[in-house]
Design a protein around this motif. Sequence first.
Motif, PDB file in Angstrom:
ATOM      1  N   LEU A 104     130.149  75.806 102.392  1.00 31.86           N
ATOM      2  CA  LEU A 104     129.807  75.382 103.741  1.00 31.86           C
ATOM      3  C   LEU A 104     129.065  76.475 104.478  1.00 31.86           C
ATOM      4  CD1 LEU A 104     132.558  76.079 106.212  1.00 31.86           C
ATOM      5  CD2 LEU A 104     133.206  76.060 103.795  1.00 31.86           C
ATOM      6  N   SER A 105     128.309  76.072 105.486  1.00 30.25           N
ATOM      7  CA  SER A 105     127.641  77.050 106.343  1.00 30.25           C
ATOM      8  C   SER A 105     128.653  77.583 107.352  1.00 30.25           C
ATOM      9  CB  SER A 105     126.459  76.408 107.074  1.00 30.25           C
ATOM     10  OG  SER A 105     126.918  75.446 107.992  1.00 30.25           O
ATOM     11  N   ARG A 106     128.351  78.723 107.933  1.00 29.02           N
ATOM     12  CA  ARG A 106     129.242  79.348 108.912  1.00 29.02           C
ATOM     13  C   ARG A 106     129.532  78.409 110.078  1.00 29.02           C
ATOM     14  NH1 ARG A 106     126.716  84.322 110.655  1.00 29.02           N
ATOM     15  NH2 ARG A 106     127.481  85.138 108.705  1.00 29.02           N
ATOM     16  N   ASP A 107     128.567  77.570 110.429  1.00 26.66           N
ATOM     17  CA  ASP A 107     128.779  76.672 111.571  1.00 26.66           C
ATOM     18  C   ASP A 107     129.381  75.328 111.169  1.00 26.66           C
ATOM     19  OD1 ASP A 107     126.454  75.842 110.356  1.00 26.66           O
ATOM     20  OD2 ASP A 107     125.286  75.736 112.180  1.00 26.66           O
ATOM     21  N   GLY A 108     129.889  75.221 109.947  1.00 29.12           N
ATOM     22  CA  GLY A 108     130.687  74.070 109.576  1.00 29.12           C
ATOM     23  C   GLY A 108     129.966  72.913 108.922  1.00 29.12           C
ATOM     24  N   LEU A 109     128.776  73.138 108.401  1.00 30.12           N
ATOM     25  CA  LEU A 109     128.056  72.070 107.704  1.00 30.12           C
ATOM     26  C   LEU A 109     128.263  72.199 106.210  1.00 30.12           C
ATOM     27  CD1 LEU A 109     124.690  72.180 109.673  1.00 30.12           C
ATOM     28  CD2 LEU A 109     126.630  70.645 110.024  1.00 30.12           C
ATOM     29  N   ARG A 110     128.526  71.084 105.541  1.00 32.73           N
ATOM     30  CA  ARG A 110     128.710  71.126 104.087  1.00 32.73           C
ATOM     31  C   ARG A 110     127.370  71.428 103.427  1.00 32.73           C
ATOM     32  NH1 ARG A 110     126.588  66.158 102.323  1.00 32.73           N
ATOM     33  NH2 ARG A 110     126.880  64.609 103.944  1.00 32.73           N
ATOM     34  N   ILE A 111     127.421  72.237 102.398  1.00 31.23           N
ATOM     35  CA  ILE A 111     126.228  72.559 101.612  1.00 31.23           C
ATOM     36  C   ILE A 111     126.328  71.898 100.247  1.00 31.23           C
ATOM     37  CG2 ILE A 111     124.932  74.425 100.511  1.00 31.23           C
ATOM     38  CD1 ILE A 111     125.761  76.213 102.893  1.00 31.23           C
ATOM     39  N   SER A 112     127.492  72.029  99.605  1.00 33.87           N
ATOM     40  CA  SER A 112     127.705  71.433  98.289  1.00 33.87           C
ATOM     41  C   SER A 112     129.208  71.292  98.074  1.00 33.87           C
ATOM     42  CB  SER A 112     127.083  72.321  97.210  1.00 33.87           C
ATOM     43  OG  SER A 112     127.142  71.711  95.952  1.00 33.87           O
ATOM     44  N   HIS A 113     129.601  70.331  97.221  1.00 31.37           N
ATOM     45  CA  HIS A 113     131.028  70.115  96.990  1.00 31.37           C
ATOM     46  C   HIS A 113     131.263  69.416  95.665  1.00 31.37           C
ATOM     47  CE1 HIS A 113     130.556  65.849  98.161  1.00 31.37           C
ATOM     48  NE2 HIS A 113     129.723  66.327  99.076  1.00 31.37           N
ATOM     49  N   THR A 114     132.508  69.493  95.201  1.00 33.82           N
ATOM     50  CA  THR A 114     132.891  68.835  93.958  1.00 33.82           C
ATOM     51  C   THR A 114     132.893  67.323  94.142  1.00 33.82           C
ATOM     52  OG1 THR A 114     135.193  69.235  94.573  1.00 33.82           O
ATOM     53  CG2 THR A 114     134.229  70.723  92.945  1.00 33.82           C
ATOM     54  N   HIS A 115     132.854  66.631  93.016  1.00 28.20           N
ATOM     55  CA  HIS A 115     132.691  65.178  93.021  1.00 28.20           C
ATOM     56  C   HIS A 115     133.854  64.418  93.650  1.00 28.20           C
ATOM     57  CE1 HIS A 115     129.776  66.354  89.870  1.00 28.20           C
ATOM     58  NE2 HIS A 115     129.081  65.397  90.429  1.00 28.20           N
ATOM     59  N   GLU A 116     135.054  64.963  93.607  1.00 28.82           N
ATOM     60  CA  GLU A 116     136.217  64.257  94.145  1.00 28.82           C
ATOM     61  C   GLU A 116     136.132  64.041  95.649  1.00 28.82           C
ATOM     62  OE1 GLU A 116     136.860  65.880  90.379  1.00 28.82           O
ATOM     63  OE2 GLU A 116     136.445  66.962  92.225  1.00 28.82           O
ATOM     64  N   LEU A 117     135.394  64.876  96.327  1.00 28.18           N
ATOM     65  CA  LEU A 117     135.208  64.734  97.772  1.00 28.18           C
ATOM     66  C   LEU A 117     134.009  63.829  98.037  1.00 28.18           C
ATOM     67  CD1 LEU A 117     135.549  68.391  99.116  1.00 28.18           C
ATOM     68  CD2 LEU A 117     137.027  66.469  99.668  1.00 28.18           C
ATOM     69  N   ASP A 118     134.205  62.784  98.835  1.00 29.83           N
ATOM     70  CA  ASP A 118     133.027  62.046  99.273  1.00 29.83           C
ATOM     71  C   ASP A 118     132.426  62.806 100.456  1.00 29.83           C
ATOM     72  OD1 ASP A 118     134.328  61.252 101.702  1.00 29.83           O
ATOM     73  OD2 ASP A 118     135.128  59.456 100.737  1.00 29.83           O
ATOM     74  N   ASP A 119     131.257  62.418 100.884  1.00 25.82           N
ATOM     75  CA  ASP A 119     130.558  63.173 101.927  1.00 25.82           C
ATOM     76  C   ASP A 119     131.353  63.260 103.233  1.00 25.82           C
ATOM     77  OD1 ASP A 119     128.475  63.705 100.214  1.00 25.82           O
ATOM     78  OD2 ASP A 119     127.119  62.215 101.067  1.00 25.82           O
ATOM     79  N   ASP A 120     132.023  62.182 103.618  1.00 19.71           N
ATOM     80  CA  ASP A 120     132.803  62.204 104.864  1.00 19.71           C
ATOM     81  C   ASP A 120     133.957  63.198 104.784  1.00 19.71           C
ATOM     82  OD1 ASP A 120     131.165  60.324 106.076  1.00 19.71           O
ATOM     83  OD2 ASP A 120     132.469  58.621 105.563  1.00 19.71           O
ATOM     84  N   ARG A 121     134.693  63.192 103.667  1.00 15.13           N
ATOM     85  CA  ARG A 121     135.803  64.138 103.499  1.00 15.13           C
ATOM     86  C   ARG A 121     135.279  65.573 103.377  1.00 15.13           C
ATOM     87  NH1 ARG A 121     140.949  63.328 104.362  1.00 15.13           N
ATOM     88  NH2 ARG A 121     141.643  64.227 102.429  1.00 15.13           N
ATOM     89  N   ALA A 122     134.121  65.742 102.732  1.00 21.39           N
ATOM     90  CA  ALA A 122     133.513  67.075 102.632  1.00 21.39           C
ATOM     91  C   ALA A 122     133.119  67.581 104.014  1.00 21.39           C
ATOM     92  CB  ALA A 122     132.311  67.045 101.692  1.00 21.39           C
ATOM     93  N   ASP A 123     132.573  66.707 104.854  1.00 19.71           N
ATOM     94  CA  ASP A 123     132.238  67.095 106.227  1.00 19.71           C
ATOM     95  C   ASP A 123     133.495  67.508 106.995  1.00 19.71           C
ATOM     96  OD1 ASP A 123     129.520  66.628 105.910  1.00 19.71           O
ATOM     97  OD2 ASP A 123     129.605  64.603 106.763  1.00 19.71           O
ATOM     98  N   GLN A 124     134.567  66.754 106.808  1.00 19.17           N
ATOM     99  CA  GLN A 124     135.831  67.061 107.477  1.00 19.17           C
ATOM    100  C   GLN A 124     136.376  68.410 107.023  1.00 19.17           C
ATOM    101  OE1 GLN A 124     138.966  64.281 106.548  1.00 19.17           O
ATOM    102  NE2 GLN A 124     140.103  64.777 108.409  1.00 19.17           N
ATOM    103  N   LEU A 125     136.361  68.657 105.726  1.00 18.49           N
ATOM    104  CA  LEU A 125     136.841  69.936 105.195  1.00 18.49           C
ATOM    105  C   LEU A 125     135.952  71.085 105.658  1.00 18.49           C
ATOM    106  CD1 LEU A 125     138.757  71.620 103.473  1.00 18.49           C
ATOM    107  CD2 LEU A 125     137.405  70.966 101.463  1.00 18.49           C
ATOM    108  N   ALA A 126     134.645  70.886 105.702  1.00 18.13           N
ATOM    109  CA  ALA A 126     133.723  71.936 106.156  1.00 18.13           C
ATOM    110  C   ALA A 126     134.009  72.312 107.609  1.00 18.13           C
ATOM    111  CB  ALA A 126     132.277  71.480 105.979  1.00 18.13           C
ATOM    112  N   ALA A 127     134.224  71.320 108.451  1.00 20.21           N
ATOM    113  CA  ALA A 127     134.523  71.591 109.861  1.00 20.21           C
ATOM    114  C   ALA A 127     135.840  72.338 109.998  1.00 20.21           C
ATOM    115  CB  ALA A 127     134.551  70.287 110.647  1.00 20.21           C
ATOM    116  N   LEU A 128     136.838  71.907 109.239  1.00 20.15           N
ATOM    117  CA  LEU A 128     138.140  72.552 109.285  1.00 20.15           C
ATOM    118  C   LEU A 128     138.050  74.005 108.809  1.00 20.15           C
ATOM    119  CD1 LEU A 128     141.372  70.791 108.285  1.00 20.15           C
ATOM    120  CD2 LEU A 128     141.025  73.160 107.676  1.00 20.15           C
ATOM    121  N   ALA A 129     137.392  74.233 107.680  1.00 21.45           N
ATOM    122  CA  ALA A 129     137.260  75.589 107.134  1.00 21.45           C
ATOM    123  C   ALA A 129     136.479  76.492 108.081  1.00 21.45           C
ATOM    124  CB  ALA A 129     136.590  75.549 105.760  1.00 21.45           C
ATOM    125  N   SER A 130     135.456  75.961 108.708  1.00 19.93           N
ATOM    126  CA  SER A 130     134.678  76.737 109.675  1.00 19.93           C
ATOM    127  C   SER A 130     135.547  77.140 110.866  1.00 19.93           C
ATOM    128  CB  SER A 130     133.473  75.920 110.143  1.00 19.93           C
ATOM    129  OG  SER A 130     132.762  76.614 111.135  1.00 19.93           O
TER     130      SER A 130
END
Length: 139
Positions: A28-54
Amino acid sequence: MTPETRGLVWLLDALKDKVRGVRHVLVLSRDGLRISHTHELDDDRADQLAALASGVQSLSLSASAEFGDGGGVAAGRSMVEFHGGVLLIIPAGQGAHLAVVTEPNTDVGLAGRRMEELARQIRGELYAAPRRPEHDARA
């Protein structure tokens, strides 16, 4: 996911396969945008995880500034244990982070070492530029 970041997926999947109990891997980018992720995460869940991790990384940086020595320009490593798992986050290039979600009984030391190895692999190729506000069209 852009064509440029699709090449990261196999590296992220390899980390997931090397450490038993790793469920998700995300860059993820520092400001919380997903860059790349494993296949088990769909884009919505990846966005959610990116925001949380940021958010976690932002809190870590604030804690360093207020209660640490304040010397860190970027947040370091973070770990959050929650019911049902652990979230690990490390820097992975200029303006980017690597996040991993594990099962609760995963060897987090091993997961952290594998994350560091992956971060070293991708650090030179990965750059997430900070977003800049667009100029006001009326100006």
